[in-house]
Design an enzyme around this catalytic site. Structure first.
Site, PDB file in Angstrom:
ATOM      1  N   GLY A 239      39.390 -16.040   9.551  1.00 16.89           N
ATOM      2  CA  GLY A 239      38.575 -14.918   8.914  1.00 16.89           C
ATOM      3  C   GLY A 239      37.008 -15.327   9.023  1.00 16.89           C
ATOM      4  O   GLY A 239      36.162 -14.540   8.706  1.00 16.89           O
ATOM      5  N   GLU A 274      43.865 -21.027   9.780  1.00 14.63           N
ATOM      6  CA  GLU A 274      44.404 -20.344  10.943  1.00 14.63           C
ATOM      7  C   GLU A 274      43.100 -19.764  11.740  1.00 14.63           C
ATOM      8  O   GLU A 274      43.107 -18.717  11.831  1.00 14.63           O
ATOM      9  CB  GLU A 274      45.176 -19.422  10.471  1.00 14.63           C
ATOM     10  CG  GLU A 274      46.506 -19.697  10.109  1.00 14.63           C
ATOM     11  CD  GLU A 274      47.396 -18.516   9.959  1.00 14.63           C
ATOM     12  OE1 GLU A 274      46.883 -17.506   9.678  1.00 14.63           O
ATOM     13  OE2 GLU A 274      48.534 -18.928   9.390  1.00 14.63           O
ATOM     14  N   PRO A 275      41.983 -20.713  11.812  1.00 15.56           N
ATOM     15  CA  PRO A 275      40.684 -20.052  12.459  1.00 15.56           C
ATOM     16  C   PRO A 275      40.917 -19.539  13.929  1.00 15.56           C
ATOM     17  O   PRO A 275      41.618 -20.182  14.740  1.00 15.56           O
ATOM     18  CB  PRO A 275      39.732 -21.323  12.410  1.00 15.56           C
ATOM     19  CG  PRO A 275      40.772 -22.439  12.852  1.00 15.56           C
ATOM     20  CD  PRO A 275      42.065 -22.097  12.051  1.00 15.56           C
ATOM     21  N   GLY A 276      40.244 -18.422  14.304  1.00 18.94           N
ATOM     22  CA  GLY A 276      40.329 -17.824  15.742  1.00 18.94           C
ATOM     23  C   GLY A 276      38.919 -17.686  16.235  1.00 18.94           C
ATOM     24  O   GLY A 276      38.364 -18.515  16.800  1.00 18.94           O
ATOM     25  N   ARG A 313      35.659  -4.349  22.123  1.00 18.78           N
ATOM     26  CA  ARG A 313      35.429  -4.493  21.009  1.00 18.78           C
ATOM     27  C   ARG A 313      34.198  -3.271  20.679  1.00 18.78           C
ATOM     28  O   ARG A 313      34.180  -2.781  19.727  1.00 18.78           O
ATOM     29  CB  ARG A 313      34.831  -5.760  20.648  1.00 18.78           C
ATOM     30  CG  ARG A 313      35.870  -7.035  20.648  1.00 18.78           C
ATOM     31  CD  ARG A 313      35.489  -8.269  20.099  1.00 18.78           C
ATOM     32  NE  ARG A 313      35.490  -7.966  18.591  1.00 18.78           N
ATOM     33  CZ  ARG A 313      34.570  -7.858  17.809  1.00 18.78           C
ATOM     34  NH1 ARG A 313      33.417  -8.109  18.695  1.00 18.78           N
ATOM     35  NH2 ARG A 313      34.595  -7.904  16.845  1.00 18.78           N
ATOM     36  N   TYR A 317      35.702  -0.959  17.870  1.00 18.23           N
ATOM     37  CA  TYR A 317      34.857  -1.393  16.415  1.00 18.23           C
ATOM     38  C   TYR A 317      33.533  -1.156  16.315  1.00 18.23           C
ATOM     39  O   TYR A 317      32.841  -1.618  15.327  1.00 18.23           O
ATOM     40  CB  TYR A 317      35.217  -2.809  16.049  1.00 18.23           C
ATOM     41  CG  TYR A 317      36.547  -3.550  16.309  1.00 18.23           C
ATOM     42  CD1 TYR A 317      37.673  -3.006  15.536  1.00 18.23           C
ATOM     43  CD2 TYR A 317      36.809  -4.432  17.084  1.00 18.23           C
ATOM     44  CE1 TYR A 317      39.046  -3.744  15.941  1.00 18.23           C
ATOM     45  CE2 TYR A 317      37.915  -5.159  17.442  1.00 18.23           C
ATOM     46  CZ  TYR A 317      39.064  -4.770  16.891  1.00 18.23           C
ATOM     47  OH  TYR A 317      40.388  -5.049  17.237  1.00 18.23           O
ATOM     48  N   CYS A 342      36.347   5.918  33.059  1.00 21.32           N
ATOM     49  CA  CYS A 342      36.382   7.376  32.564  1.00 21.32           C
ATOM     50  C   CYS A 342      36.575   7.767  31.410  1.00 21.32           C
ATOM     51  O   CYS A 342      37.381   8.562  30.810  1.00 21.32           O
ATOM     52  CB  CYS A 342      37.195   8.231  33.766  1.00 21.32           C
ATOM     53  SG  CYS A 342      36.901   7.756  35.324  1.00 21.32           S
TER      54      CYS A 342
HETATM   55  N1  LLP Z   1      45.575 -15.494  10.706  1.00 24.06           N
HETATM   56  C1  LLP Z   1      46.190 -14.378  11.015  1.00 24.06           C
HETATM   57  C2  LLP Z   1      47.636 -14.139  10.163  1.00 24.06           C
HETATM   58  C3  LLP Z   1      45.627 -13.279  11.731  1.00 24.06           C
HETATM   59  O1  LLP Z   1      46.154 -12.066  11.679  1.00 24.06           O
HETATM   60  C4  LLP Z   1      44.125 -13.506  12.257  1.00 24.06           C
HETATM   61  C5  LLP Z   1      43.499 -12.515  12.970  1.00 24.06           C
HETATM   62  C6  LLP Z   1      43.754 -14.785  12.213  1.00 24.06           C
HETATM   63  C7  LLP Z   1      44.294 -15.791  11.372  1.00 24.06           C
HETATM   64  C8  LLP Z   1      42.466 -15.394  12.836  1.00 24.06           C
HETATM   65  O2  LLP Z   1      41.383 -14.520  12.266  1.00 24.06           O
HETATM   66  P1  LLP Z   1      39.959 -15.055  12.847  1.00 24.06           P
HETATM   67  O3  LLP Z   1      39.903 -16.160  12.291  1.00 24.06           O
HETATM   68  O4  LLP Z   1      39.794 -14.877  14.250  1.00 24.06           O
HETATM   69  O5  LLP Z   1      39.023 -14.031  12.003  1.00 24.06           O
HETATM   70  N2  LLP Z   1      40.402  -7.814  17.203  1.00 24.06           N
HETATM   71  C9  LLP Z   1      39.692  -7.982  16.079  1.00 24.06           C
HETATM   72  C10 LLP Z   1      40.120  -9.086  15.327  1.00 24.06           C
HETATM   73  C11 LLP Z   1      41.740  -8.852  14.758  1.00 24.06           C
HETATM   74  C12 LLP Z   1      41.873 -10.191  13.889  1.00 24.06           C
HETATM   75  C13 LLP Z   1      43.358 -10.284  13.771  1.00 24.06           C
HETATM   76  N3  LLP Z   1      43.856 -11.457  13.062  1.00 24.06           N
HETATM   77  C14 LLP Z   1      38.238  -8.234  16.377  1.00 24.06           C
HETATM   78  O6  LLP Z   1      37.887  -8.206  17.813  1.00 24.06           O
HETATM   79  O7  LLP Z   1      37.362  -8.320  15.972  1.00 24.06           O
END
Ligand code: LLP
Length: 413
Positions: A239, A274-276, A313, A317, A342
């Site tokens: 997050g 759980e960073p993304g 995105r 969003y 299109c």
């Molecule tokens: N853990 C869980 C259970 C999740 O559902 C997610 C993301 C993460 C970790 C990683 O979150 P982060 O650190 O990236 O915020 N497609 C959207 C974002 C969807 C996020 C889904 N879950 C976007 O492009 O902004």
């Protein structure tokens, strides 16, 4: 660090000219910086050093094997959300004991696969899911480790599609219900209740929601730890938000950690993150070539060869991605950057001050490393873009551009 900087008016990716990459690999092209991936990871680990967390990279963010492997090579685990992601993570060298499996709709096949791999734990979202894991584990003669996902009902103040920890969201169980589900988990055969999980949303830019969430779940954690000897971990999800706009302040993980580490230490649990987006978002860009510049009486459109199918995105969003010229130009124009798809919703930027590019010039869409390629599609029968990993002065193709043959490879006539 910022791996994408100008030198002599030319945009570089680490030690490589972005224009050279576009020549060599074509456009649209995703470019990632290995050094920046590593630097982001280091910053996160340093911020949370006091609780030595297990960092599980959220594979959905960017699932290219080379990205997963970059993290796996430095000891990072994986947060997966499907059998396919589990398979990718294992293939990229992530040990099963560092893999956690989330998601509201895990199928029996996916659970069976994860049990056989002996992953660290499942983050469980409902009672029927507990029953299914217990049943499958019994049949396989094994034990499923589970962490219940709590929905702490906090407002992460982010886009409604990416907030997950409010009571109206489909994710997790409210606190009272999660407590009951933990008792069920502890009673069911072939299950081990190892922890609690939460993930309150994405692109969060202040530490407050994290602190509120930890405050809300701490009493339940303490009670479960007293009652169940195997209960040992709190997974606080991902997050952490990044910078998309020049005036935006990214959230420093050390700031979040300062707010929550004292509470985490008091709990005495193993911490999983759980960073993304924080790890990969700013470490990637999307390069596109200008096809046409078009005026109508109201607006100017810069039409490029990347589209909503490559980066959804902005359309989905209303997300802002900075767009800059690969070769700097002094003049500016005002208008939209759009793709060839299109749909009127096919834009990468709207009503922006843009570099005054011309046909044939290159643009770079910044902060495209997270949820960029991973959410791309073949809409309008557009082959998906190529992906390149840069490291110093080296550039490696990590996914070749799709061909027209790829478009029909799965079809039968
Ligand atoms: N853990 C869980 C259970 C999740 O559902 C997610 C993301 C993460 C970790 C990683 O979150 P982060 O650190 O990236 O915020 N497609 C959207 C974002 C969807 C996020 C889904 N879950 C976007 O492009 O902004």
């Amino acid at each position: 660090m910022n791996a994408f900087e100008y030198g002599n008016g030319l945009l570089h990716a680490e030690g490589v000219l972005v224009a050279d990459l576009a020549e060599r690999f074509g456009t649209p092209l995703y470019v990632y910086s290995r050094a920046q991936l590593q630097a982001q990871l280091a910053a996160l680990a340093a911020g949370y050093a006091a609780v030595t967390p297990l960092i599980c990279y959220s594979v959905k963010t960017n699932s290219n094997g080379a990205v997963i492997k970059t993290f796996a090579d430095i000891g990072v685990g994986a947060d997966v959300v499907s059998g396919g992601e589990l398979w990718r993570a294992r293939r990229a060298g992530v040990p099963a004991r560092k893999i956690v499996f989330a998601g509201v709709g895990k199928t029996a096949e996916e659970i069976e696969y994860a049990l056989k791999e002996n992953i660290r734990f499942f983050t469980v979202e409902s009672e029927p899911e507990l029953a299914r894991i217990s049943d499958l584990a019994r049949r396989l003669g094994t034990t499923g480790r589970v962490a219940l996902r709590v929905n702490p009902d906090v407002d992460p103040q982010t886009h409604k599609y990416i907030s997950t920890g409010k009571k109206e969201n489909k994710f997790g169980l409210d606190l009272a219900r999660a407590g009951q589900a933990c008792e069920t988990a502890a009673r069911l055969p072939n299950l081990e209740l190892v922890g609690l999980h939460m993930h309150i949303g994405s692109q969060i830019l202040t530490a407050v929601p994290f602190r509120e969430a930890v405050e809300k779940v701490a009493p339940l954690c303490a009670a479960l730890k007293r009652a169940h000897p195997a209960f040992r971990c709190l997974d606080i999800g991902g997050g952490i938000g990044i910078q998309y706009k020049p005036d935006q302040h990214p959230l420093d993980p050390a700031t979040v950690a300062r707010e929550i580490v004292p509470q985490l230490q008091a709990l005495g649990l193993e911490i999983v993150l759980e960073p993304g987006r924080f790890l990969v978002g700013n470490a990637g860009l999307l390069v596109a070539r200008v096809q046409y510049v078009k005026d109508n009486p109201f607006k100017k459109f810069v039409i490029v060869d990347a589209a909503m199918n490559d980066l959804i995105r902005p359309s989905l969003y209303q997300a802002h991605h900075e767009i800059c010229a690969v070769r700097q130009v002094a003049e500016q124009i005002h208008g939209d950057v759009v793709g060839p798809v299109c749909e009127s919703g096919d834009f990468l930027a709207q009503d922006r001050e843009l570099p005054a590019v011309r046909q044939g010039d290159l643009l770079a869409v910044l902060s495209a490393g997270a949820y960029g390629f991973a959410m791309s599609s073949n809409y309008n029968s557009r082959p998906r873009a190529a992906e390149v990993m840069v490291s110093g002065s080296e550039a490696k193709l990590i996914r070749r551009r799709e061909t027209w043959d790829d478009l029909v490879a799965q079809e039968e006539s």
